[in-house]
Design an enzyme around this catalytic site. Structure first.
Site, PDB file in Angstrom:
ATOM      1  N   ARG A  47       0.834  -1.196   0.185  1.00  0.00           N
ATOM      2  CA  ARG A  47      -0.184  -0.011  -0.096  1.00  0.00           C
ATOM      3  C   ARG A  47       0.817   1.172   0.083  1.00  0.00           C
ATOM      4  NH1 ARG A  47       2.629   1.725   3.798  1.00  0.00           N
ATOM      5  NH2 ARG A  47       1.062   3.352   4.008  1.00  0.00           N
ATOM      6  N   GLY A  48       0.316   2.390   0.022  1.00  0.00           N
ATOM      7  CA  GLY A  48       1.106   3.808  -0.089  1.00  0.00           C
ATOM      8  C   GLY A  48       0.820   3.888  -1.617  1.00  0.00           C
ATOM      9  N   ALA A  49       0.685   5.364  -1.790  1.00  0.00           N
ATOM     10  CA  ALA A  49       0.359   5.656  -3.124  1.00  0.00           C
ATOM     11  C   ALA A  49       1.611   5.536  -4.195  1.00  0.00           C
ATOM     12  CB  ALA A  49       0.026   7.280  -3.320  1.00  0.00           C
ATOM     13  N   GLN A 197      -1.365   1.609  10.174  1.00  0.00           N
ATOM     14  CA  GLN A 197      -0.012   1.887   9.428  1.00  0.00           C
ATOM     15  C   GLN A 197       0.959   2.468  10.264  1.00  0.00           C
ATOM     16  OE1 GLN A 197      -3.164   2.536   8.313  1.00  0.00           O
ATOM     17  NE2 GLN A 197      -3.372   2.385   6.027  1.00  0.00           N
ATOM     18  N   ASP A 238      -2.146  11.043  -1.192  1.00  0.00           N
ATOM     19  CA  ASP A 238      -2.579  10.089  -2.107  1.00  0.00           C
ATOM     20  C   ASP A 238      -2.995  10.616  -3.451  1.00  0.00           C
ATOM     21  OD1 ASP A 238      -3.046   8.530   0.528  1.00  0.00           O
ATOM     22  OD2 ASP A 238      -2.785   6.936  -1.315  1.00  0.00           O
ATOM     23  N   ASN A 248      -5.456  12.119   1.879  1.00  0.00           N
ATOM     24  CA  ASN A 248      -4.666  11.356   2.485  1.00  0.00           C
ATOM     25  C   ASN A 248      -5.351  10.390   3.619  1.00  0.00           C
ATOM     26  OD1 ASN A 248      -1.803  10.491   3.017  1.00  0.00           O
ATOM     27  ND2 ASN A 248      -1.839  11.234   4.933  1.00  0.00           N
ATOM     28  N   LYS A 249      -4.760   9.587   4.276  1.00  0.00           N
ATOM     29  CA  LYS A 249      -5.371   8.488   4.985  1.00  0.00           C
ATOM     30  C   LYS A 249      -6.480   8.984   5.872  1.00  0.00           C
ATOM     31  CE  LYS A 249      -4.951   5.361   4.956  1.00  0.00           C
ATOM     32  NZ  LYS A 249      -6.168   4.308   4.427  1.00  0.00           N
TER      33      LYS A 249
END
Ligand code: MRU
Length: 346
Positions: A47-49, A197, A238, A248-249
Site C-alpha cells: 500500500r502507499g500511493a 499503518q 494520495d 490522505n489517510k
C-alpha cells in the site's frame, strides 16, 4: 542508509513484502500475473500511493509478458484489458492510474517494434518507474531540510515511509536525510486506525533505522500538540488536486485542524506522481470505502456488536486553507496553491 524493501523485482516475478503481517512476520510473496498484483494492491498486502504505482507498472508488464508473436492491435488490446482490471484495485491514489497510463502509452510508442522488443522495453519502463521514485523522494527530503532544523520534533500520520514507496519515503525523507547529516529529528507517529499503518509500519521502519520515534493513539495528537511537543506536522498524500486540496489517510484532516488550532505548520510531502491537475478540487477525489471488518474486528476478533452499522472511509480530504506548504520534488509550493501548482505542474 539501508532501507527495508517493500518489493523486489527478480526473474519476471514481483516479490511483495506482505505488509498485512508486519511487524511480526517478514514474508515476501511472489506475484507472477497482473491478477496477482491486482489482489496484492486491493487487499493491501502492499500500500502507499507511490508503491501502488510501482506495483501497477510491474503488473502491466506481467499482464503481457507471456504473449506470443502478435500484431500491435492485439498487443494493445491486452494492455488495455490489464490496465482496466488493475485500475479497479483502489480508487484514490493517482499513482495507480498514472502508472497504468504511462505503461500503456509506452506500449503505443513501441508500435513499430516486434513483440519481444516491446516486452523487454516495457519491463525496463516498470523498473524505471521504481527508480524514479527513489530520486523523487531524495529531492523531497532535500527541499524539506530547508524548512526544518536539527532538534525539531515532527508528527506524522499513517505511513509515508520506505514501506509506502521505496527507500527514503516522502514524509520520512527529511527525517532519514537529517540522520545521515548527523541531525536529530524526533517523530511522533499516530497509530492510524483502522489499519494501523502508524503503529505497524511507521513505528517499525523508523525504529529499525534508529530514529527516535514515539507512538501515540490518534486521539492523543491534540494533547501532544497542546503540550508544545510538536514543531511541525508532515504527512504524505494520495492525490493533490489542482487547488491544493489533498487526500490522505483517514484522520489527516483532523490532524490538520488541530495543527491550525495550535499554530503548528502543516506540511504535505508530495511526489510529482501524486499531483493531479486534472482533479479540480478535493471534492472531485474518489474516496475509497473499505470492508467494515477493519472497524469491527481486531486481529480476527470481533470487538463491536454484531449487525452494528459501520462507515469506513479509507481517506479524507484536507482543505488547502489548512496547509502551510506542499513540498514536492520540483520545489516547495506555498499559497495561493491554485496559481502556484499551475506554475509547476500546469
Ligand atoms: O491506505 P494506504 O495505506 O495505502 O494509505 C497510505 C497513505 O495514506 C499515505 O499517506 C499516502 O499513500 C502517501 S505514501 C508516500
Amino acid at each position: 542508509m539501508e532501507f527495508i524493501k517493500p518489493v523486489e523485482w527478480k526473474d519476471n516475478t514481483l516479490y511483495v513484502l506482505n505488509q498485512l503481517k508486519l511487524p511480526m512476520i517478514t514474508e515476501y510473496n511472489p506475484k507472477q500475473t497482473a491478477e496477482d498484483v491486482f489482489h496484492a494492491i486491493r487487499d493491501m498486502e502492499l500500500r502507499g500511493a507511490p508503491l501502488i504505482g510501482i506495483a501497477a507498472g510491474y503488473g502491466m508488464y506481467l499482464g503481457i509478458k507471456d504473449m506470443g508473436d502478435t500484431d500491435h492491435e492485439s498487443f494493445m488490446k491486452k494492455m488495455k484489458q490489464k490496465g482496466e482490471m488493475l485500475a479497479k484495485a483502489r480508487p484514490t491514489a493517482s499513482n495507480l492510474f498514472r502508472a497504468i497510463e504511462r505503461m500503456t502509452q509506452r506500449a503505443e510508442d513501441l508500435k513499430a517494434e516486434p513483440v519481444e522488443t516491446k516486452k523487454r522495453l516495457l519491463e525496463l519502463e516498470a523498473i524505471k518507474i521504481q527508480r524514479e521514485e527513489v530520486e523523487i523522494n531524495l529531492r523531497i527530503g532535500e527541499n524539506f531540510l530547508t524548512l526544518l532544523k536539527d532538534g525539531m520534533t515532527i508528527l506524522t500520520h499513517c505511513n509515508a515511509g520506505c514501506l509506502a514507496t521505496v527507500d527514503y519515503g516522502t514524509a520520512t525523507s527529511p527525517v532519514y536525510l537529517a540522520k545521515e547529516r548527523g541531525w536529530n529529528i524526533r517523530v511522533y507517529a499516530d497509530e492510524t486506525r483502522p489499519y494501523l499503518q502508524g503503529a505497524r509500519l511507521t513505528a517499525y521502519e523508523l525504529s529499525m533505522a534508529g530514529i527516535d520515534v514515539t507512538l501515540i493513539c490518534d486521539n492523543m495528537a491534540g494533547m501532544v500538540m497542546s503540550q508544545g511537543k510538536i514543531d511541525a506536522v508532515i504527512v504524505g498524500t494520495d492525490r493533490v488536486a489542482a487547488n491544493g486540496d489533498i487526500a490522505n489517510k483517514i484522520g489527516t484532516m483532523s490532524v490538520a485542524i488541530l495543527a491550525s488550532h495550535f499554530n503548528i505548520p502543516f506540511y504535505i510531502a508530495a511526489p510529482s506522481t501524486t499531483v493531479d491537475i486534472n482533479t479540480r478540487t478535493g471534492r472531485d477525489i474518489p474516496i475509497e470505502e473499505r470492508n467494515t471488518d477493519e472497524v469491527t474486528n481486531w486481529y480476527g476478533r470481533r470487538i463491536a456488536p454484531e449487525e452494528i452499522k459501520v462507515y469506513n472511509p479509507a481517506f479524507d480530504v484536507t482543505h488547502h486553507e489548512l496547509i502551510t506548504a506542499i513540498v514536492t520534488d520540483k520545489g516547495i509550493i506555498y499559497p495561493p496553491f491554485c496559481e502556484n501548482i499551475k506554475k509547476i505542474f500546469g
